[in-house]
Design a protein around this motif. Sequence first.
Motif, PDB file in Angstrom:
ATOM      1  N   ARG A   1       1.214  -8.454  -0.190  1.00 24.47           N
ATOM      2  CA  ARG A   1       1.484  -9.242   1.014  1.00 24.47           C
ATOM      3  C   ARG A   1       0.199  -9.894   1.521  1.00 24.47           C
ATOM      4  O   ARG A   1      -0.882  -9.652   1.012  1.00 24.47           O
TER       5      ARG A   1
ATOM      6  N   VAL B   1      -2.926 -13.919  -0.311  1.00 21.15           N
ATOM      7  CA  VAL B   1      -2.692 -12.629  -0.956  1.00 21.15           C
ATOM      8  C   VAL B   1      -3.909 -12.311  -1.818  1.00 21.15           C
ATOM      9  O   VAL B   1      -4.423 -13.180  -2.533  1.00 21.15           O
TER      10      VAL B   1
ATOM     11  N   ASN C   1      -5.336  -3.280   4.874  1.00 19.13           N
ATOM     12  CA  ASN C   1      -4.278  -3.279   3.859  1.00 19.13           C
ATOM     13  C   ASN C   1      -4.421  -2.083   2.927  1.00 19.13           C
ATOM     14  O   ASN C   1      -3.432  -1.415   2.593  1.00 19.13           O
TER      15      ASN C   1
END
Length: 314
Positions: free
Chosen positions: A205, A136, A192
């Motif tokens: 995440r 992460v 992301n």
Amino acid sequence: VERGIFWSPAVEAQVPRGFGAEEAAAWLSSARSARVASLERGGCGRSSNRLARLSDGSRACVRYGINPEQIQGEALSYHLAGVLGMQERLPPMALALVEPRGTQWEPVRDELRGSHWAEGAVVSLTRWVDNLTAVVAPEPWGAEAGAGRRLRPLSAGDLGGLAPSQLVELVQWSDLILFDYLTANFDRLVSNLFSLQWDPRVMLRATSNLLRAPDGGLVFMDNEAGLVHGYRLLAMWDPYNEPLLRSVCIFREGTARRVAELHRRRSAASELRRRYRAREPLWARLGFLSDRQAELLQARVDFVHRHIAHCRAQ
């Protein structure tokens, strides 16, 4: 931090070794000569890929690109990491030619028929690594980005109170973000950031195509979007890649030195070509960057060099 923008040798010395040059060379030599004993589905990304068990006892992910530029991007990204002095963060990778009637693939001839791979296609063999875990993104790229705030540069003033393990990870992240900018790889943290528009918790995440080895070393996986595919899509992805680069204002001094040399000599493409041709026997099957792609690589090296100078001035 030394001189305001460089990680200290004491911190760099704690970064896990990764895939050392001798270890990588030994595996590549063995993998190129080994026979493929079996091919299995699963564990290596898209459904067209396979997990291979080799006759030397090792395993490798065999990636079959949707088109050849993905395998070319994977190979060139691997060797650019070598030019930049960060190849130890990428698993050893070699190209292979799919020849069902050849010695290397003869034991899996039946499996190849079911794979729908084209005979004569070039695939990549990437060393399989056990016990990898998800990563992460740390601040300022993690929860802070997910909260919708503008990315602020990671600088020396942000490091007070961080544990040694956190500092060691940030050293590796500073290389990763620089590497992904140079290759225009959108298939990692950039993807992301892109997903924030419909998933505000995506930064909490796992980061795509980034894993952690048991010793804490980061592993830069699956770089097939780099340099070729990514360069075709700059207009779409650079609005995310550029702010990411600007969010780093501490660097490994060795990385900054190599960028400065490539900038001064204007030699990014020529050094990549030299390394690629010397270390990959099948390089001619995929070819090299086009003249335009080579110009883009040099322009991105120059941009990184200017950014490092800006951080130094600050």
